[in-house]
Design a protein around this motif. Structure first.
Motif, PDB file in Angstrom:
ATOM      1  N   ASN A  98       0.857  -1.187   0.000  1.00 27.30           N
ATOM      2  CA  ASN A  98       0.000   0.000   0.000  1.00 27.30           C
ATOM      3  C   ASN A  98       0.889   1.232   0.000  1.00 27.30           C
ATOM      4  O   ASN A  98       1.548   1.536   0.998  1.00 27.30           O
ATOM      5  CB  ASN A  98      -0.917   0.002   1.231  1.00 27.30           C
ATOM      6  CG  ASN A  98      -1.966   1.109   1.174  1.00 27.30           C
ATOM      7  OD1 ASN A  98      -1.692   2.221   0.742  1.00 27.30           O
ATOM      8  ND2 ASN A  98      -3.174   0.798   1.619  1.00 27.30           N
ATOM      9  N   ARG A 100       0.269   4.246   0.205  1.00 25.12           N
ATOM     10  CA  ARG A 100      -0.149   5.336   1.095  1.00 25.12           C
ATOM     11  C   ARG A 100       0.252   5.106   2.544  1.00 25.12           C
ATOM     12  O   ARG A 100       0.522   6.059   3.278  1.00 25.12           O
ATOM     13  CB  ARG A 100      -1.662   5.525   1.030  1.00 25.12           C
ATOM     14  CG  ARG A 100      -2.198   6.024  -0.304  1.00 25.12           C
ATOM     15  CD  ARG A 100      -3.698   6.272  -0.200  1.00 25.12           C
ATOM     16  NE  ARG A 100      -4.255   6.837  -1.417  1.00 25.12           N
ATOM     17  CZ  ARG A 100      -4.785   6.123  -2.408  1.00 25.12           C
ATOM     18  NH1 ARG A 100      -4.792   4.800  -2.317  1.00 25.12           N
ATOM     19  NH2 ARG A 100      -5.289   6.720  -3.471  1.00 25.12           N
ATOM     20  N   THR A 101       0.286   3.842   2.973  1.00 25.02           N
ATOM     21  CA  THR A 101       0.420   3.561   4.411  1.00 25.02           C
ATOM     22  C   THR A 101       1.594   2.665   4.799  1.00 25.02           C
ATOM     23  O   THR A 101       1.931   2.602   5.982  1.00 25.02           O
ATOM     24  CB  THR A 101      -0.871   2.886   4.923  1.00 25.02           C
ATOM     25  OG1 THR A 101      -1.067   1.636   4.228  1.00 25.02           O
ATOM     26  CG2 THR A 101      -2.083   3.780   4.695  1.00 25.02           C
ATOM     27  N   ASP A 102       2.208   1.966   3.859  1.00 23.52           N
ATOM     28  CA  ASP A 102       3.171   0.916   4.215  1.00 23.52           C
ATOM     29  C   ASP A 102       4.637   1.333   4.116  1.00 23.52           C
ATOM     30  O   ASP A 102       5.521   0.484   4.199  1.00 23.52           O
ATOM     31  CB  ASP A 102       2.961  -0.311   3.318  1.00 23.52           C
ATOM     32  CG  ASP A 102       1.645  -0.999   3.578  1.00 23.52           C
ATOM     33  OD1 ASP A 102       0.976  -0.643   4.565  1.00 23.52           O
ATOM     34  OD2 ASP A 102       1.274  -1.892   2.785  1.00 23.52           O
ATOM     35  N   THR A 103       4.908   2.622   3.930  1.00 26.10           N
ATOM     36  CA  THR A 103       6.284   3.042   3.660  1.00 26.10           C
ATOM     37  C   THR A 103       6.919   3.762   4.845  1.00 26.10           C
ATOM     38  O   THR A 103       6.235   4.286   5.721  1.00 26.10           O
ATOM     39  CB  THR A 103       6.353   3.959   2.431  1.00 26.10           C
ATOM     40  OG1 THR A 103       5.603   5.150   2.694  1.00 26.10           O
ATOM     41  CG2 THR A 103       5.785   3.261   1.206  1.00 26.10           C
ATOM     42  N   GLU A 129      11.014   7.065  -0.136  1.00 22.96           N
ATOM     43  CA  GLU A 129      10.219   6.217   0.751  1.00 22.96           C
ATOM     44  C   GLU A 129      10.212   4.799   0.194  1.00 22.96           C
ATOM     45  O   GLU A 129      10.287   4.606  -1.014  1.00 22.96           O
ATOM     46  CB  GLU A 129       8.780   6.729   0.821  1.00 22.96           C
ATOM     47  CG  GLU A 129       8.657   8.194   1.223  1.00 22.96           C
ATOM     48  CD  GLU A 129       7.388   8.834   0.667  1.00 22.96           C
ATOM     49  OE1 GLU A 129       6.628   9.370   1.482  1.00 22.96           O
ATOM     50  OE2 GLU A 129       7.185   8.785  -0.560  1.00 22.96           O
ATOM     51  N   ASN A 131       8.691   0.516   1.168  1.00 26.40           N
ATOM     52  CA  ASN A 131       7.943  -0.361   2.051  1.00 26.40           C
ATOM     53  C   ASN A 131       8.809  -0.771   3.245  1.00 26.40           C
ATOM     54  O   ASN A 131       9.972  -1.145   3.081  1.00 26.40           O
ATOM     55  CB  ASN A 131       7.471  -1.599   1.284  1.00 26.40           C
ATOM     56  CG  ASN A 131       6.491  -2.440   2.077  1.00 26.40           C
ATOM     57  OD1 ASN A 131       6.864  -3.103   3.035  1.00 26.40           O
ATOM     58  ND2 ASN A 131       5.231  -2.416   1.671  1.00 26.40           N
ATOM     59  N   GLY A 169       6.669   5.055  -2.007  1.00 28.79           N
ATOM     60  CA  GLY A 169       5.617   5.893  -1.465  1.00 28.79           C
ATOM     61  C   GLY A 169       5.183   6.985  -2.415  1.00 28.79           C
ATOM     62  O   GLY A 169       5.723   7.146  -3.515  1.00 28.79           O
ATOM     63  N   SER A 170       4.224   7.780  -1.982  1.00 33.80           N
ATOM     64  CA  SER A 170       3.553   8.743  -2.853  1.00 33.80           C
ATOM     65  C   SER A 170       4.498   9.801  -3.412  1.00 33.80           C
ATOM     66  O   SER A 170       4.417  10.142  -4.593  1.00 33.80           O
ATOM     67  CB  SER A 170       2.399   9.412  -2.107  1.00 33.80           C
ATOM     68  OG  SER A 170       2.871  10.091  -0.951  1.00 33.80           O
TER      69      SER A 170
END
Length: 252
Positions: A98, A100-103, A129, A131, A169-170
């Motif tokens: 994910n 958005r959340t896993d990094t 960023e 994981n 990440g984003s």
């Protein structure tokens, strides 16, 4: 470290691919391994068969094996897609990334560096960023698996892109794609050492130098939907990428 590789214009036999993949593990004591493998959009990479080989071999010797799918911002793979691409691996073995959340944040590539590699087109820093599993010190080996093929954002796909975009990440995903777009696809597609590739190289060198990462890179074609693996390159650092780029520029 050595690089395990072979090339064939007609395509490597499955047995030869298996031989090279397993030879790269010789001499390693492995109890916990992270496989980072692409999603269904890279179906013709032959990463499905290679991931299955590694999973079955490593679990067969008693190692714990986790498979992190390099989705980037793509939708998670369905059970049917995993069965099609990775048949033989339990669906429960796959971990969905994910973005958005896993990094976790590793650090920044400074604006001055980005300006230098983009000829002044981009001057903002880019946050790196990745994981959090990639930074988990309990893994003896991290195997990043995928295909090197012309790509409109980075020039030639995979290697560090599998890490910082596939399980990134984003900020890295968004800004790297914008940098590639602004620099111009005509100056990027099919080339190594592009601005986005240099950004990925920077992040690997600065932030992942102590991680036990091994790259397994393919060069493939798929005439009439049949995957032909023309090159397989397994090793550390940049050498497997450069060998794969040279062949992909001929084959793809």
């Amino acid at each position: 470290m050595p690089i395990w590789k072979d090339e064939s214009m007609e395509g490597l036999a499955d047995g030869r691919i298996d031989e090279l993949c397993l030879r790269a593990l010789e001499g390693r004591r492995l109890t916990k391994v992270l496989l980072i493998s692409p999603d269904i959009t890279r179906y013709y990479s032959n990463a499905g068969a290679i991931t299955r080989l590694y999973y079955q071999h490593l679990t067969g010797i008693g190692a714990q094996v986790d498979i992190l799918t390099a989705l980037g911002t793509h939708a998670p793979m369905t059970r049917a897609e995993c069965a099609d691409m990775y048949g033989g691996i339990p669906y429960e073995a796959f971990i969905t990334h994910n973005w958005r959340t896993d990094t976790v944040r590793l650090g920044d590539a400074p604006g001055s560096y980005l300006s230098a590699i983009t000829e002044g087109i981009w001057e903002e820093p880019v946050t790196c960023e990745i994981n959090r599993l990639v930074m988990d010190g309990s893994y003896d080996l991290i195997l990043s698996i995928g295909q090197v093929v012309p790509h409109e954002v980075i020039g030639m796909s995979n290697h560090a892109k599998n890490l910082f975009v596939g399980v990134g990440g984003s900020e890295m995903i968004n800004k790297s794609h914008m940098i590639g777009a602004l620099y111009g696809m005509e100056r990027v597609l099919g080339r190594d050492h592009t601005p986005v590739r240099k950004l990925m190289d920077y992040c690997v060198e600065r932030f992942l130098g102590d991680r036990p990462i091994l790259y397994a890179l393919t060069v493939t074609t798929a005439p009439q939907g049949r995957i032909k693996t023309h090159g397989l390159y397994i090793g550390e650092g940049r050498e497997p990428l450069e060998a794969a780029v040279a062949l992909s520029q001929k084959m793809n």
